[in-house]
Design a protein around this motif. Structure first.
Motif, PDB file in Angstrom:
ATOM      1  N   ARG A 211      -1.435 -31.373 -14.471  1.00  0.00           N
ATOM      2  CA  ARG A 211      -1.886 -32.471 -15.218  1.00  0.00           C
ATOM      3  C   ARG A 211      -2.546 -31.975 -16.460  1.00  0.00           C
ATOM      4  NH1 ARG A 211      -3.907 -36.842 -11.204  1.00  0.00           N
ATOM      5  NH2 ARG A 211      -4.743 -37.930 -13.059  1.00  0.00           N
TER       6      ARG A 211
ATOM      7  N   ASP B 207      -4.224 -39.564 -18.640  1.00  0.00           N
ATOM      8  CA  ASP B 207      -4.870 -38.399 -18.639  1.00  0.00           C
ATOM      9  C   ASP B 207      -5.529 -38.026 -19.904  1.00  0.00           C
ATOM     10  OD1 ASP B 207      -4.743 -38.265 -15.668  1.00  0.00           O
ATOM     11  OD2 ASP B 207      -3.292 -36.632 -15.902  1.00  0.00           O
TER      12      ASP B 207
ATOM     13  N   LYS C 280      -2.189 -42.721 -11.841  1.00  0.00           N
ATOM     14  CA  LYS C 280      -2.868 -41.811 -10.870  1.00  0.00           C
ATOM     15  C   LYS C 280      -4.334 -42.010 -11.309  1.00  0.00           C
ATOM     16  CE  LYS C 280       0.483 -39.732  -8.830  1.00  0.00           C
ATOM     17  NZ  LYS C 280       0.622 -39.465  -7.370  1.00  0.00           N
TER      18      LYS C 280
ATOM     19  N   ALA D 256      -7.685 -36.492 -11.943  1.00  0.00           N
ATOM     20  CA  ALA D 256      -7.762 -35.505 -11.082  1.00  0.00           C
ATOM     21  C   ALA D 256      -9.039 -34.771 -10.966  1.00  0.00           C
ATOM     22  CB  ALA D 256      -6.879 -34.281 -11.691  1.00  0.00           C
TER      23      ALA D 256
END
Length: 255
Positions: A105, A143, A162, A165
């Protein structure tokens, strides 16, 4: 580096792009990896949009989305998700490519940063830059918003959602619009709830729109309308999403 026999040569890809879309190839690079996107210029643009497409890359649908954004008064760069201008033409290619995106990512963020830098150089303007991501491209767009504060807004539509991270910032300074279906099997309601919780905890400015009876890839007519499938087109939700994207971009450009 991506080495696949199905990749077009660099010159062939440029010729194909210009012949089929009327756009120009849009190149950038990071960490030795070359990326070849496509650029749609609007001479009267009030904003620039980096469009991060779904797993198929620079498909007919991504170009249709780009043309709609041009009609809204934007210049648009369709980002290259995978590198070297590779666009999967077979579902069997999808799993490994998307898995690579999810496993790296940080590389997706770097590639998008290089794309945005190149776009600003190309347009030579201070106009606002907005990231718009579909499916896997939505994961990259969100992201990027977590890691950078140089865009005016972030939009996700039928995204691969998502949470951040490990070690990734959760604060997003730009306004965010997220458009999802409640029947999405790729990003189920549990994933949506987890991202909402993260956005709330970080005090981010996020608008979520949830469409009932709506699945993943609801923007894609080629997905068909069989509700028992994983990917399902919804013309109603697709139209609503487009209107919401238009309103959001108008709000950002009128500030």
């Amino acid at each position: 580096m991506i080495e696949l026999s199905v990749l077009r040569s660099h010159s062939d890809w440029k010729q194909h792009l210009m012949a089929t879309t009327g756009t120009t190839a849009f190149e950038y690079a990071v960490d030795g990896q070359r990326y070849v996107g496509s650029l749609f210029k609007n001479p009267d643009a009030k904003a620039a949009v980096v469009l991060l497409p779904d797993w198929r890359g620079q498909s007919d649908l991504s170009r249709e989305h780009a043309n709609y954004l041009v009609e809204l008064g934007c210049s648009v760069a369709i980002a290259d998700l995978y590198g070297d201008g590779f666009n999967p033409d077979n579902p069997s290619q999808v799993g490994p490519m998307v898995q690579r995106l999810m496993a790296n990512r940080d590389q997706g963020v770097k590639a998008l940063a290089a794309c945005i830098t190149r776009l600003r150089e190309e347009l030579s303007t201070r106009m606002p830059v907005i990231c718009l991501g579909y499916s896997a491209g939505g994961m990259v767009a969100l992201d990027y918003g977590r890691c950078n504060d140089d865009v005016a807004g972030v939009i996700l539509c039928t995204a691969l959602l998502k949470t951040a991270a490990p070690g990734m910032n959760t604060r997003i300074k730009a306004p965010v619009l997220i458009l999802q279906g409640t029947q999405d099997q790729v990003s189920p309601i549990e994933s949506i709830s987890a991202v909402i919780a993260e956005m709330d905890a970080a005090k981010n400015d996020v608008c979520f729109e949830l469409y009932t009876q709506t699945h993943h890839a609801f923007d894609n007519p080629a997905a068909g309308t069989d509700p028992t499938q994983r990917l399902v087109y919804s013309p109603t939700s697709a139209a609503r999403a487009r209107r919401s994207i238009a309103r959001f971009i108008a709000e950002l450009t009128e500030r």
